[in-house]
Design a protein around this motif. Structure first.
Motif, mmCIF file in Angstrom:
data_model
loop_
_atom_site.group_PDB
_atom_site.id
_atom_site.type_symbol
_atom_site.label_atom_id
_atom_site.label_comp_id
_atom_site.label_asym_id
_atom_site.label_seq_id
_atom_site.Cartn_x
_atom_site.Cartn_y
_atom_site.Cartn_z
ATOM 1 N N HIS A 3 31.434 40.960 44.031
ATOM 2 C CA HIS A 3 30.252 40.096 44.012
ATOM 3 C C HIS A 3 30.472 38.978 43.011
ATOM 4 O O HIS A 3 31.124 39.170 41.988
ATOM 5 C CB HIS A 3 29.005 40.894 43.638
ATOM 6 N N THR A 5 28.687 35.282 41.088
ATOM 7 C CA THR A 5 27.483 34.551 40.719
ATOM 8 C C THR A 5 27.874 33.176 40.210
ATOM 9 O O THR A 5 29.038 32.940 39.864
ATOM 10 C CB THR A 5 26.651 35.313 39.667
ATOM 11 N N ASP A 7 26.872 30.203 37.433
ATOM 12 C CA ASP A 7 26.154 29.717 36.262
ATOM 13 C C ASP A 7 26.193 28.195 36.293
ATOM 14 O O ASP A 7 27.128 27.601 36.861
ATOM 15 C CB ASP A 7 26.810 30.185 34.965
ATOM 16 N N GLY A 17 23.612 32.762 36.391
ATOM 17 C CA GLY A 17 23.255 33.142 37.749
ATOM 18 C C GLY A 17 22.944 34.620 37.848
ATOM 19 O O GLY A 17 23.050 35.365 36.868
ATOM 20 N N HIS A 18 22.567 35.055 39.042
ATOM 21 C CA HIS A 18 22.236 36.457 39.289
ATOM 22 C C HIS A 18 23.123 36.976 40.403
ATOM 23 O O HIS A 18 23.321 36.315 41.414
ATOM 24 C CB HIS A 18 20.762 36.592 39.689
ATOM 25 N N TYR A 19 23.644 38.162 40.231
ATOM 26 C CA TYR A 19 24.537 38.741 41.229
ATOM 27 C C TYR A 19 23.803 39.098 42.513
ATOM 28 O O TYR A 19 24.409 39.366 43.526
ATOM 29 C CB TYR A 19 25.265 39.958 40.654
ATOM 30 N N GLU A 21 22.479 37.134 44.441
ATOM 31 C CA GLU A 21 22.552 35.999 45.361
ATOM 32 C C GLU A 21 23.273 36.348 46.656
ATOM 33 O O GLU A 21 23.245 35.572 47.609
ATOM 34 C CB GLU A 21 23.267 34.815 44.680
ATOM 35 N N GLY A 22 23.933 37.487 46.703
ATOM 36 C CA GLY A 22 24.606 37.921 47.919
ATOM 37 C C GLY A 22 25.965 37.284 48.146
ATOM 38 O O GLY A 22 26.477 37.311 49.259
ATOM 39 N N LEU A 23 26.561 36.715 47.103
ATOM 40 C CA LEU A 23 27.881 36.099 47.254
ATOM 41 C C LEU A 23 28.961 37.162 47.156
ATOM 42 O O LEU A 23 29.157 37.770 46.107
ATOM 43 C CB LEU A 23 28.099 35.035 46.166
ATOM 44 N N ALA A 29 31.490 31.240 47.230
ATOM 45 C CA ALA A 29 30.978 30.965 45.881
ATOM 46 C C ALA A 29 31.474 29.608 45.398
ATOM 47 O O ALA A 29 30.716 28.833 44.802
ATOM 48 C CB ALA A 29 31.396 32.075 44.922
ATOM 49 N N MET A 32 29.471 26.935 47.162
ATOM 50 C CA MET A 32 28.122 26.835 46.615
ATOM 51 C C MET A 32 28.143 26.136 45.245
ATOM 52 O O MET A 32 27.249 25.348 44.938
ATOM 53 C CB MET A 32 27.495 28.214 46.500
#
Length: 83
Positions: A3, A5, A7, A17-19, A21-23, A29, A32
């Motif tokens: 996974h 995230t 930042d 960021g937060h994990y 997010e489904g990346l 990633a 994004m």
């Protein structure tokens, strides 16, 4: 499954960021992170003529695996108008 995230940092504020997010793909990633930079500039125009915007991709261990950086530089080419 790994996974990732993203930042962000705009010289004034660092946002983790937060994990959730489904990346799960490093290439997604990266994509994004790159697409986040123009939005960051629109959301925070600098007070001066220089600002650095960064989007950092981290893996689930917190290790930075990719960084996208956009430097905004404004320069007067003629005599600066009075403020």
């Amino acid at each position: 499954m790994a996974h990732y995230t993203i930042d962000t940092d705009d010289d004034d504020k660092y946002v983790e960021g937060h994990y959730g997010e489904g990346l799960t793909c490093p290439l997604a990633a990266r994509s994004m992170a790159l697409s986040a930079l123009p939005d960051m500039v629109r959301d925070r125009l600098p007070n001066g003529d220089r600002c650095t915007f960064r989007a950092i991709v981290r893996d689930e261990n917190g290790m930075e695996i990719y960084t996208a950086t956009l430097m905004l530089v404004g320069e007067w080419k003629v005599i600066r108008p009075p403020s």
